[in-house]
Structures are given as C-alpha cells and as structure tokens.
Design a protein around this motif. Structure first.
Motif, PDB file in Angstrom:
ATOM      1  N   ALA A 251      -9.787   4.876   7.653  1.00 18.43           N
ATOM      2  CA  ALA A 251     -10.112   6.169   7.052  1.00 18.43           C
ATOM      3  C   ALA A 251      -9.333   7.310   7.691  1.00 18.43           C
ATOM      4  N   VAL A 252      -9.156   7.268   9.014  1.00 15.72           N
ATOM      5  CA  VAL A 252      -8.497   8.379   9.694  1.00 15.72           C
ATOM      6  C   VAL A 252      -7.071   8.538   9.194  1.00 15.72           C
ATOM      7  N   GLU A 253      -6.320   7.435   9.148  1.00 17.67           N
ATOM      8  CA  GLU A 253      -4.924   7.512   8.725  1.00 17.67           C
ATOM      9  C   GLU A 253      -4.802   7.901   7.262  1.00 17.67           C
ATOM     10  N   VAL A 254      -5.626   7.284   6.411  1.00 19.76           N
ATOM     11  CA  VAL A 254      -5.533   7.547   4.971  1.00 19.76           C
ATOM     12  C   VAL A 254      -5.902   8.998   4.658  1.00 19.76           C
ATOM     13  N   VAL A 255      -6.987   9.476   5.226  1.00 19.90           N
ATOM     14  CA  VAL A 255      -7.413  10.849   4.962  1.00 19.90           C
ATOM     15  C   VAL A 255      -6.411  11.844   5.540  1.00 19.90           C
ATOM     16  N   ALA A 256      -5.875  11.537   6.709  1.00 14.36           N
ATOM     17  CA  ALA A 256      -4.894  12.440   7.314  1.00 14.36           C
ATOM     18  C   ALA A 256      -3.639  12.544   6.450  1.00 14.36           C
ATOM     19  N   ILE A 257      -3.173  11.432   5.923  1.00 17.33           N
ATOM     20  CA  ILE A 257      -1.986  11.456   5.053  1.00 17.33           C
ATOM     21  C   ILE A 257      -2.279  12.252   3.789  1.00 17.33           C
ATOM     22  N   THR A 258      -3.448  12.025   3.193  1.00 21.60           N
ATOM     23  CA  THR A 258      -3.803  12.738   1.958  1.00 21.60           C
ATOM     24  C   THR A 258      -3.902  14.242   2.200  1.00 21.60           C
ATOM     25  N   MET A 259      -4.520  14.633   3.303  1.00 26.54           N
ATOM     26  CA  MET A 259      -4.617  16.062   3.621  1.00 26.54           C
ATOM     27  C   MET A 259      -3.229  16.666   3.843  1.00 26.54           C
ATOM     28  N   ALA A 260      -2.359  15.921   4.524  1.00 27.63           N
ATOM     29  CA  ALA A 260      -1.010  16.429   4.765  1.00 27.63           C
ATOM     30  C   ALA A 260      -0.240  16.596   3.461  1.00 27.63           C
ATOM     31  N   VAL A 261      -0.444  15.687   2.508  1.00 32.55           N
ATOM     32  CA  VAL A 261       0.252  15.778   1.220  1.00 32.55           C
ATOM     33  C   VAL A 261      -0.194  17.024   0.462  1.00 32.55           C
ATOM     34  N   TYR A 262      -1.508  17.239   0.357  1.00 34.74           N
ATOM     35  CA  TYR A 262      -1.998  18.416  -0.378  1.00 34.74           C
ATOM     36  C   TYR A 262      -1.591  19.706   0.328  1.00 34.74           C
ATOM     37  N   LEU A 263      -1.576  19.687   1.662  1.00 31.75           N
ATOM     38  CA  LEU A 263      -1.128  20.868   2.394  1.00 31.75           C
ATOM     39  C   LEU A 263       0.337  21.161   2.119  1.00 31.75           C
ATOM     40  N   THR A 264       1.158  20.118   2.077  1.00 34.72           N
ATOM     41  CA  THR A 264       2.587  20.304   1.807  1.00 34.72           C
ATOM     42  C   THR A 264       2.818  20.832   0.399  1.00 34.72           C
ATOM     43  N   ILE A 265       2.104  20.269  -0.586  1.00 36.80           N
ATOM     44  CA  ILE A 265       2.252  20.736  -1.965  1.00 36.80           C
ATOM     45  C   ILE A 265       1.833  22.203  -2.084  1.00 36.80           C
ATOM     46  N   SER A 266       0.720  22.555  -1.455  1.00 37.57           N
ATOM     47  CA  SER A 266       0.236  23.936  -1.535  1.00 37.57           C
ATOM     48  C   SER A 266       1.205  24.902  -0.867  1.00 37.57           C
TER      49      SER A 266
ATOM     50  N   TYR B 260       0.825  -1.198   0.000  1.00 33.92           N
ATOM     51  CA  TYR B 260       0.000   0.000   0.000  1.00 33.92           C
ATOM     52  C   TYR B 260       0.866   1.256   0.000  1.00 33.92           C
ATOM     53  N   GLY B 261       2.017   1.192   0.656  1.00 31.29           N
ATOM     54  CA  GLY B 261       2.925   2.332   0.623  1.00 31.29           C
ATOM     55  C   GLY B 261       3.405   2.639  -0.785  1.00 31.29           C
ATOM     56  N   ARG B 262       3.692   1.576  -1.553  1.00 32.77           N
ATOM     57  CA  ARG B 262       4.091   1.765  -2.946  1.00 32.77           C
ATOM     58  C   ARG B 262       2.943   2.363  -3.753  1.00 32.77           C
ATOM     59  N   ALA B 263       1.724   1.927  -3.495  1.00 30.64           N
ATOM     60  CA  ALA B 263       0.559   2.485  -4.197  1.00 30.64           C
ATOM     61  C   ALA B 263       0.406   3.968  -3.887  1.00 30.64           C
ATOM     62  N   PHE B 264       0.711   4.353  -2.648  1.00 32.27           N
ATOM     63  CA  PHE B 264       0.655   5.769  -2.292  1.00 32.27           C
ATOM     64  C   PHE B 264       1.627   6.579  -3.135  1.00 32.27           C
ATOM     65  N   TRP B 265       2.853   6.120  -3.279  1.00 29.20           N
ATOM     66  CA  TRP B 265       3.842   6.864  -4.057  1.00 29.20           C
ATOM     67  C   TRP B 265       3.468   6.919  -5.529  1.00 29.20           C
ATOM     68  N   VAL B 266       2.854   5.856  -6.044  1.00 31.26           N
ATOM     69  CA  VAL B 266       2.405   5.864  -7.437  1.00 31.26           C
ATOM     70  C   VAL B 266       1.332   6.927  -7.633  1.00 31.26           C
ATOM     71  N   GLY B 267       0.334   6.961  -6.747  1.00 35.75           N
ATOM     72  CA  GLY B 267      -0.709   7.967  -6.850  1.00 35.75           C
ATOM     73  C   GLY B 267      -0.181   9.381  -6.685  1.00 35.75           C
ATOM     74  N   LEU B 268       0.771   9.561  -5.762  1.00 39.22           N
ATOM     75  CA  LEU B 268       1.341  10.887  -5.552  1.00 39.22           C
ATOM     76  C   LEU B 268       2.103  11.362  -6.781  1.00 39.22           C
ATOM     77  N   LEU B 269       2.912  10.491  -7.382  1.00 41.13           N
ATOM     78  CA  LEU B 269       3.661  10.878  -8.579  1.00 41.13           C
ATOM     79  C   LEU B 269       2.727  11.197  -9.741  1.00 41.13           C
ATOM     80  N   ASN B 270       1.635  10.446  -9.869  1.00 43.06           N
ATOM     81  CA  ASN B 270       0.664  10.749 -10.925  1.00 43.06           C
ATOM     82  C   ASN B 270       0.027  12.120 -10.701  1.00 43.06           C
ATOM     83  N   THR B 271      -0.265  12.461  -9.448  1.00 37.55           N
ATOM     84  CA  THR B 271      -0.819  13.779  -9.140  1.00 37.55           C
ATOM     85  C   THR B 271       0.185  14.882  -9.448  1.00 37.55           C
ATOM     86  N   LEU B 272       1.442  14.688  -9.039  1.00 37.53           N
ATOM     87  CA  LEU B 272       2.463  15.695  -9.290  1.00 37.53           C
ATOM     88  C   LEU B 272       2.708  15.869 -10.783  1.00 37.53           C
ATOM     89  N   LEU B 273       2.650  14.771 -11.549  1.00 42.10           N
ATOM     90  CA  LEU B 273       2.877  14.845 -12.996  1.00 42.10           C
ATOM     91  C   LEU B 273       1.810  15.699 -13.668  1.00 42.10           C
TER      92      LEU B 273
END
Length: 391
Positions: free
Chosen positions: A357-372, A78-91
């Motif tokens: 849900a708590v962990e996944v949503v928290a990580i996603t929010m932290a990623v978008y906050l960091t990018i912004s 699942y950690g690898r899937a996270f990095w794949v999704g993040l790289l697709n978003t950044l691209l």
C-alpha cells in the motif's frame, strides 16, 4: 566628540534572528515527523511480514483491463498496468477539459443573453448542476442513461456504420495504408502556417490598420493541407466497420459506457462552474468598452470576441485553472462506475494483489501532484501572457 555606538540587541529580541530560529525549528520538526512516519511504516511492514520496495513493478499482473490505449494483456506486468491506468486518466481528463471549456464558455455567455428564456435556461443549468453531487451525476449517466440502452441484439444503427447498445458505442476503425504518414506532417505544417499567418496579420494590422481573414485562412491551412495530402497519396485509409455477431460485435472501435458516463459527468459538472467564472469575467469588463465598439460599427459577436472576452480572460483564467485541477482529481471517482483509470487499476487491483500500500499510494499521489503542478504551470504561463503590463 566620538559618537556613541548603538546599543546591541539580544538575538532573542532581534526580529531577523528570531524569524531564522523559528524557521529552523519548524524545519527540524518536519524532518522529525517525516523520519518518524517512515520508520514507523517500515516497522509495521516488517511486523506484518509485508515486503517493501518496488520489485512488484516487473511481476506479472494476471488481470485484464477493459480499456487500454497501449498493448496490454493478463501476462503484462504491474508496471504496464500502471501506464494503462495513467493513460486512461489522462485521456478522460484532457477530453473533459476540452468539452467542459466549450460548454462552460457557451453557457456563461448565454446567461447574459438579452433573450430572457435563453438566459433563464442557462442560469437554471448552472444552478441545478452545481448543486447536485458529482458522484450522483455519474451514477445517473451510467445507470439511468447508458445502461438503459437496448441490449446487443436490439442495437441502434447510426448512419455512418455505427452501432449503439448498452455495451457501448461501436465506431468504424480506420486502417492506415502506406503513404498516410504525409497527412499528420501536413497537419502540423498547417498549424504552423496558421500561427505564422496570424502573426503576420497582427503585425500588418498594427502598422497599416488593415485586417486580414485570419480565421478563414487558418482553418483552410489546418484542414486543407491534410486533405490535399490525402488526395495526393490516393486516400490510403480504409475502415473496419463493426458487424453484428451472434453473441458480440466484431470489428470497429468500442467506446465503453463507463468512459462515456465519466466523460459526460465530468464535462457537464465542471462546465457549470466554468460558466460562472465566464459570466463574472464578462461582467467585469466596463460596459463602456461595448458601447465604444458599437459606436465604431462593430456587431455584438465581433465585439464579444475581439474586445470583451480578451479583457475578461484576465478574470476568468485563475478560477478556470482551479476547475481544470478539480476535473483531473474528480476523475478518480471513475472507480464508482468501473472505468479503469489510475485509481481503479493501480490503487485498487494492483494494491489488493500486491499488498504494498505504501508504494502504490505514494506513486499515485506523486502522479496526481505532477499532473496538477503541470496544469497549474501551463495556466500560469498563459495568465502572465495576458496580464496587464503597467507602464
């Protein structure tokens, strides 16, 4: 005669102490709310017998992802899937920012054209695109344009070995041989040389008033050095061209229609807002600047590039930063057309499979906050650099 001591003010009526007390009270309320939210979530998870923590990160994902910039398979974590999704978003966010900026600046300047037809068309583009919902535009590009392309057996052949159908665009895949590593090194050296020459040319112009061909020399260095490196290394590049099979296309690089639809939609939609910021910035520059440039013999294009736009950037950059942030956050609408971005992969599939849900949503929010925050920080640095310095 001794001077009387000033009367003491009660801390309750002292503005300084009262402001400190209110701030401490506000901090206490925030801490209490955060504590209550955490304990309430922990109790609910325990009551529902849902595991908490990040142990799921190293568990096997068990699902495929259609686009991945790094190696990935169903046996990945699942950690690898996270990095794949993040790289697709950044691209898609990075390419969208680049294309939206180019289109937005072009449309913004065309709105001020003296050609009435060009100005009206540019204005019409802005008004139409800005007033249509982005989600509707994404669905239009995906369903009405890209999915309407021919099926596999009727693929459109494009010169250069490319194939186009409703499954995507298939491009030749470059295969780099020994010695190719000299090319990116030459490219970096070309960029460094172009910036060095630009710095030298500005100092020379400030001292002597003589101009140098900065643009031509910069392009020659950035493109010429890599081409020279290719020639010296014997052109160590071959291409794997896509070939039509019976049920699929073999070889090449596949650009998914979901990626293309999302990129088109984000770029065209955000460009309409950037165009308005550019138009306002250009119009904020005094017309006397343009008249002075014309009186010195400058043509309209050099006047716009050297005088008007540099001054207008002080007005353009703040709303431009907002549009960059909006584009990055709007990329989360990719879930509507099936593009595997961070939200679709991590907040969608991973959350449904793990239930955390708590962990996944928290990580996603932290990623978008960091990018912004990173985007805003870089743009603020640029804004401070071009700001007017008063003497």
């Amino acid at each position: 005669m001794a001077q009387a001591a000033p009367p003491r003010i009660s801390p309750f009526y002292d503005p300084r102490w009262r402001s400190i007390a209110f701030q401490l009270l506000l901090c206490a309320v925030i801490v209490w709310l955060a504590y209550s939210a955490v304990t309430n979530a922990a109790e609910n998870l325990a009551r529902a017998r849902i595991a908490s923590g990040f142990d799921f990160w190293n568990s096997t994902a068990g699902f495929d992802i259609s686009q991945h910039l790094i190696p990935y398979s169903a046996q990945s974590t699942y950690g690898r899937a996270f990095w794949v999704g993040l790289l697709n978003t950044l691209l898609v966010s990075f390419l969208g920012i680049v294309f939206a900026t180019i289109i937005g600046f072009a449309i913004g300047i065309l709105q001020l054209s003296k050609n009435v037809l060009v100005a009206k068309l540019a204005r019409g583009y802005v008004e139409v695109i800005r007033n249509l919902p982005l989600l509707l535009q994404l669905l239009f590009w995906y369903n009405a344009v890209l999915k309407a392309l021919p099926v596999l057996r009727d693929s459109i052949s494009i010169p250069g070995g490319m194939l186009l159908n409703n499954r995507g665009l298939f491009l030749p895949k470059p295969i780099f041989g020994p010695g190719f590593e000299a090319v990116p090194i030459a490219f970096v050296l070309g960029i460094a040389g172009a910036f060095g020459y630009r710095h030298w040319a500005r100092r020379r112009q400030a001292l002597t008033g003589q101009q140098a061909p900065v643009f031509a020399v910069g392009v020659s260095l950035i493109l010429g050095l890599p081409l020279l490196a290719l020639a010296l290394t014997g052109f160590p590049v071959t291409f794997d061209f896509p070939e039509m099979g019976r049920f699929n296309i073999r070889g090449g690089i596949e650009i998914l229609p979901e990626f293309a639809a999302l990129l088109f939609g984000l770029s065209i939609y955000t460009a309409a807002f950037i165009a308005e910021a550019v138009r306002a910035g250009v119009q904020s520059v005094s017309h006397g600047q343009t008249e002075a440039a014309y009186s010195l013999g400058l043509r309209p294009l050099p006047t716009l590039r050297l005088i008007v736009v540099p001054q207008a950037m002080r007005v353009i950059v703040p709303p431009l930063t907002n549009q960059y942030l909006n584009l990055t956050k709007n990329s989360s609408l990719a879930v509507a057309i099936g593009y595997p971005d961070l939200v679709q992969v991590f907040t969608g599939t991973v959350l449904n499979q793990t239930g955390q849900a708590v962990e996944v949503v928290a990580i996603t929010m932290a990623v978008y906050l960091t990018i912004s925050l990173a985007t805003s920080g870089l743009m603020n640095l640029y804004n401070r650099r071009i700001a007017l310095v008063e003497r």
